[in-house]
Design an enzyme around this catalytic site. Structure first.
Site, mmCIF file in Angstrom:
data_model
loop_
_atom_site.group_PDB
_atom_site.id
_atom_site.type_symbol
_atom_site.label_atom_id
_atom_site.label_comp_id
_atom_site.label_asym_id
_atom_site.label_seq_id
_atom_site.Cartn_x
_atom_site.Cartn_y
_atom_site.Cartn_z
ATOM 1 N N HIS B 37 3.342 -10.434 66.446
ATOM 2 C CA HIS B 37 2.936 -9.397 67.393
ATOM 3 C C HIS B 37 2.948 -8.013 66.760
ATOM 4 O O HIS B 37 3.603 -7.794 65.741
ATOM 5 C CB HIS B 37 3.895 -9.400 68.586
ATOM 6 C CG HIS B 37 5.314 -9.143 68.162
ATOM 7 N ND1 HIS B 37 6.112 -10.154 67.635
ATOM 8 C CD2 HIS B 37 6.056 -8.018 68.124
ATOM 9 C CE1 HIS B 37 7.291 -9.644 67.311
ATOM 10 N NE2 HIS B 37 7.285 -8.347 67.592
ATOM 11 N N HIS B 118 2.405 -2.556 62.913
ATOM 12 C CA HIS B 118 2.612 -3.602 61.913
ATOM 13 C C HIS B 118 2.909 -4.938 62.579
ATOM 14 O O HIS B 118 3.264 -5.001 63.747
ATOM 15 C CB HIS B 118 3.793 -3.211 61.016
ATOM 16 C CG HIS B 118 5.107 -3.231 61.726
ATOM 17 N ND1 HIS B 118 5.527 -2.198 62.548
ATOM 18 C CD2 HIS B 118 6.091 -4.162 61.780
ATOM 19 C CE1 HIS B 118 6.717 -2.492 63.042
ATOM 20 N NE2 HIS B 118 7.081 -3.680 62.599
#
Lengths: 173, 173
Positions: B37, B118
């Site tokens: 995620h 990220h």
């Protein structure tokens, strides 16, 4: 594009999930692939076009539903069919209605088992291990209640874990 | 009622999740707690009333967004701050906008780190292990693209795993 594997499930309240996980972490080797859930529709494959139709049908289905209550009083087992022990959801017309609708057009209609609403807490154990777990839990009384107001469409990753694709909340917004 | 721990994240396409998991299964001990995620808002606590306001704000935010593209070309590391290696999301105004909005009223406003979009693929390794992983990946080129059209509000169970509470799709329906 390879078809993706989807499934439809309800995640009960955090409290019920925590209770289920206290058993799953010991007795369910698939514990880490998905949080505790009530399966409404078992895994099915769909292309991108097919899943769009399924999503629309899920939305329509959710729009016409009102939140409803569920209750868990005891565990049960699918033995001898499989060595699966589960928190049994007491008979519930709304769950049955939802699951039935999810086996009519435009959903894929194959159905392997009769719908028995449940939250798995133990599976894939040996016959002896299953007997131990079920034996120790079958007389336990539970008093778990929840109000269901949504269901979720999930897809499966290559490693077997499930990711939520969409949440369908009951009632027209 | 004890406050519940929530977080907000984007799950990228299945393909990107599968790529991330091929590293996570080896290098990330938190691998099984949540699918791969992009965190938009780190963990925060909220009561039932507070989370209702957050949900409304998420819905408003999603209503006004259009789907946008993201791109991943390489890995990077948060070292020496933490031994975290991640798939770096190339600079993206929409992601920054979303994350910033999620740190304004009615969202809790504390922010521990600057927002660096990220997908973690390695964390909590020893310094040597981190150096090995980062050393072997830092020159790799990636060519991953995705269109983001939703984000999800999640809550954390007692065992650390995350369950999706709601999906917010971009654009008014």
């Amino acid at each position: 594009m390879t078809p993706v594997t989807y499934g439809i499930a309800i995640f009960p309240s955090k409290h019920i999930q925590d209770v289920a996980n206290s058993y799953r972490m010991r007795y369910d080797p698939r514990y880490s692939l998905i949080p505790p859930h009530i399966t409404l529709k078992e895994r099915f494959q769909a292309t991108e076009d097919e899943i769009k139709q399924v999503e629309d049908a899920c939305q329509k289905l959710a729009d016409e539903m009102d939140p409803f209550d569920i209750e868990i009083n005891r565990v049960s087992s699918f033995s001898p069919i499989t060595h699966t022990v589960y928190l049994k959801i007491e008979e519930n017309d709304d769950l049955t209605y939802l699951s039935n609708k999810m086996h009519e057009e435009p959903f894929p209609q194959e159905r392997e088992h009769k719908f028995v609403p449940h939250i798995t807490i133990s599976q894939e154990l040996s016959e002896d291990e299953h007997s131990d777990v079920y034996g120790s839990l079958r007389l336990s009384e539970f008093d778990l209640k929840d109000t269901v107001d949504r269901f979720q469409l999930l897809y499966q990753l290559d490693d077997g874990a499930w990711t939520v694709h969409e949440t369908f909340k009951f009632g027209k917004e």
